[in-house]
Design an enzyme around this catalytic site. Structure first.
Site, PDB file in Angstrom:
ATOM      1  N   GLY A  13      37.968  58.988  33.129  1.00 26.18           N
ATOM      2  CA  GLY A  13      38.335  60.181  33.898  1.00 26.18           C
ATOM      3  C   GLY A  13      38.010  60.028  35.372  1.00 26.18           C
ATOM      4  O   GLY A  13      38.825  60.370  36.249  1.00 26.18           O
ATOM      5  N   THR A  35      33.108  57.632  29.763  1.00 25.77           N
ATOM      6  CA  THR A  35      33.980  56.499  29.432  1.00 25.77           C
ATOM      7  C   THR A  35      34.360  55.665  30.650  1.00 25.77           C
ATOM      8  O   THR A  35      34.888  54.557  30.487  1.00 25.77           O
ATOM      9  CB  THR A  35      35.299  57.021  28.833  1.00 25.77           C
ATOM     10  OG1 THR A  35      35.927  57.867  29.816  1.00 25.77           O
ATOM     11  CG2 THR A  35      35.056  57.787  27.545  1.00 25.77           C
ATOM     12  N   HIS A  49      42.697  39.426  41.556  1.00 24.71           N
ATOM     13  CA  HIS A  49      44.148  39.612  41.504  1.00 24.71           C
ATOM     14  C   HIS A  49      44.606  40.961  42.060  1.00 24.71           C
ATOM     15  O   HIS A  49      45.724  41.056  42.563  1.00 24.71           O
ATOM     16  CB  HIS A  49      44.647  39.483  40.055  1.00 24.71           C
ATOM     17  CG  HIS A  49      44.644  38.066  39.571  1.00 24.71           C
ATOM     18  ND1 HIS A  49      45.294  37.667  38.425  1.00 24.71           N
ATOM     19  CD2 HIS A  49      44.074  36.930  40.071  1.00 24.71           C
ATOM     20  CE1 HIS A  49      45.128  36.360  38.246  1.00 24.71           C
ATOM     21  NE2 HIS A  49      44.378  35.895  39.218  1.00 24.71           N
ATOM     22  N   ARG A  70      49.813  34.602  45.857  1.00 19.83           N
ATOM     23  CA  ARG A  70      50.880  35.276  45.129  1.00 19.83           C
ATOM     24  C   ARG A  70      50.504  36.695  44.723  1.00 19.83           C
ATOM     25  O   ARG A  70      51.371  37.501  44.376  1.00 19.83           O
ATOM     26  CB  ARG A  70      51.287  34.472  43.892  1.00 19.83           C
ATOM     27  CG  ARG A  70      50.272  34.480  42.763  1.00 19.83           C
ATOM     28  CD  ARG A  70      50.731  33.624  41.582  1.00 19.83           C
ATOM     29  NE  ARG A  70      49.921  33.796  40.398  1.00 19.83           N
ATOM     30  CZ  ARG A  70      48.747  33.197  40.200  1.00 19.83           C
ATOM     31  NH1 ARG A  70      48.249  32.387  41.117  1.00 19.83           N
ATOM     32  NH2 ARG A  70      48.066  33.393  39.072  1.00 19.83           N
ATOM     33  N   HIS A  71      49.200  36.999  44.775  1.00 17.21           N
ATOM     34  CA  HIS A  71      48.763  38.340  44.380  1.00 17.21           C
ATOM     35  C   HIS A  71      48.929  39.362  45.498  1.00 17.21           C
ATOM     36  O   HIS A  71      48.991  40.562  45.234  1.00 17.21           O
ATOM     37  CB  HIS A  71      47.303  38.299  43.918  1.00 17.21           C
ATOM     38  CG  HIS A  71      47.066  37.301  42.838  1.00 17.21           C
ATOM     39  ND1 HIS A  71      47.608  37.435  41.578  1.00 17.21           N
ATOM     40  CD2 HIS A  71      46.399  36.121  42.834  1.00 17.21           C
ATOM     41  CE1 HIS A  71      47.262  36.399  40.840  1.00 17.21           C
ATOM     42  NE2 HIS A  71      46.537  35.585  41.575  1.00 17.21           N
ATOM     43  N   CYS A 126      31.332  57.686  34.518  1.00 19.55           N
ATOM     44  CA  CYS A 126      31.283  58.892  33.687  1.00 19.55           C
ATOM     45  C   CYS A 126      31.058  58.402  32.260  1.00 19.55           C
ATOM     46  O   CYS A 126      30.629  57.260  32.060  1.00 19.55           O
ATOM     47  CB  CYS A 126      32.536  59.753  33.850  1.00 19.55           C
ATOM     48  SG  CYS A 126      34.093  59.022  33.330  1.00 19.55           S
ATOM     49  N   ASP A 136      29.195  61.400  36.943  1.00 19.70           N
ATOM     50  CA  ASP A 136      28.912  62.747  36.435  1.00 19.70           C
ATOM     51  C   ASP A 136      27.544  62.716  35.741  1.00 19.70           C
ATOM     52  O   ASP A 136      26.768  61.749  35.881  1.00 19.70           O
ATOM     53  CB  ASP A 136      30.066  63.265  35.552  1.00 19.70           C
ATOM     54  CG  ASP A 136      30.175  62.560  34.210  1.00 19.70           C
ATOM     55  OD1 ASP A 136      29.320  61.695  33.912  1.00 19.70           O
ATOM     56  OD2 ASP A 136      31.103  62.895  33.451  1.00 19.70           O
TER      57      ASP A 136
HETATM   58  C1  RB5 Z   1      31.904  64.328  29.785  1.00 19.27           C
HETATM   59  O1  RB5 Z   1      31.603  64.833  28.517  1.00 19.27           O
HETATM   60  C2  RB5 Z   1      33.031  63.297  29.678  1.00 19.27           C
HETATM   61  O2  RB5 Z   1      34.246  63.944  29.400  1.00 19.27           O
HETATM   62  C3  RB5 Z   1      33.136  62.498  30.963  1.00 19.27           C
HETATM   63  O3  RB5 Z   1      31.921  61.914  31.256  1.00 19.27           O
HETATM   64  C4  RB5 Z   1      34.148  61.354  30.977  1.00 19.27           C
HETATM   65  O4  RB5 Z   1      33.957  60.513  29.879  1.00 19.27           O
HETATM   66  C5  RB5 Z   1      35.548  61.718  31.175  1.00 19.27           C
HETATM   67  O5  RB5 Z   1      36.424  60.852  31.327  1.00 19.27           O
END
Ligand code: RB5
Length: 149
Positions: A74, A71, A102, A136-137, A69, A12
């Site tokens: 998402g 984090t 694995h 095994r995996h 993105c 994103d």
């Molecule tokens: C965008 O602000 C943020 O929500 C997106 O980049 C992401 O971190 C969502 O999981």
């Protein structure tokens, strides 16, 4: 047959510069980046970009996918809704190696607000230089696939 060296990349708006740096880095290491954008900093919806990359991997067009993105969470959730995709978010190289070894992950998610560029590239390297161990995996990965219905 020539092995598929294509890696689809998407993100994103939070991760455009990091995504482009990763694309250049993997090209330097003999991979074929397929950067499907976006390229403008306008706010955009990570599920759309996660899905687009995931469909390229699920279809076999791309061997791996790298998606970002803020984090990583998402866009990972969206990608994992596409049948055939196994995507993990990693913030350090050990997990990136292990999701290959694995879990036979075929996509890697990164958080551009979590990791800096140097760490992101180390995570990408760990992901791309580790093979699935099978053994095994393998039946455990088959159990994951069976959940897809
Ligand atoms: C965008 O602000 C943020 O929500 C997106 O980049 C992401 O971190 C969502 O999981």
């Amino acid at each position: 047959m020539t092995p598929n060296r294509r890696i689809v990349l998407s993100s994103d708006h939070t991760a455009i510069a990091l995504r482009q740096a990763i694309a250049a880095h993997i090209a330097d290491h003999g991979w074929e980046p397929l950067d499907i954008g976006p390229t403008t900093p306008d706010s955009t919806d990570y599920p759309r970009h996660g899905e687009a990359a995931a469909r390229r991997v699920a279809s076999g067009d791309s061997r791996f996918g790298i998606i970002l993105c803020g984090t990583g969470q998402g866009i990972m959730m969206a990608a994992n809704k596409v049948k055939g995709v196994r995507c993990g978010v990693c913030a350090e190289p050990y997990s990136a190696a292990m999701i290959r070894a694995h879990n036979d992950a075929n996509m890697l998610a990164l958080g551009a607000r979590v990791v800096g560029q140097a760490l992101a590239l180390a995570i990408v390297d760990a992901f791309l230089t580790t093979d699935f161990e099978a053994g095994r995996h393998a039946p455990r990965v088959e159990m994951i696939k069976a959940l897809e219905g």
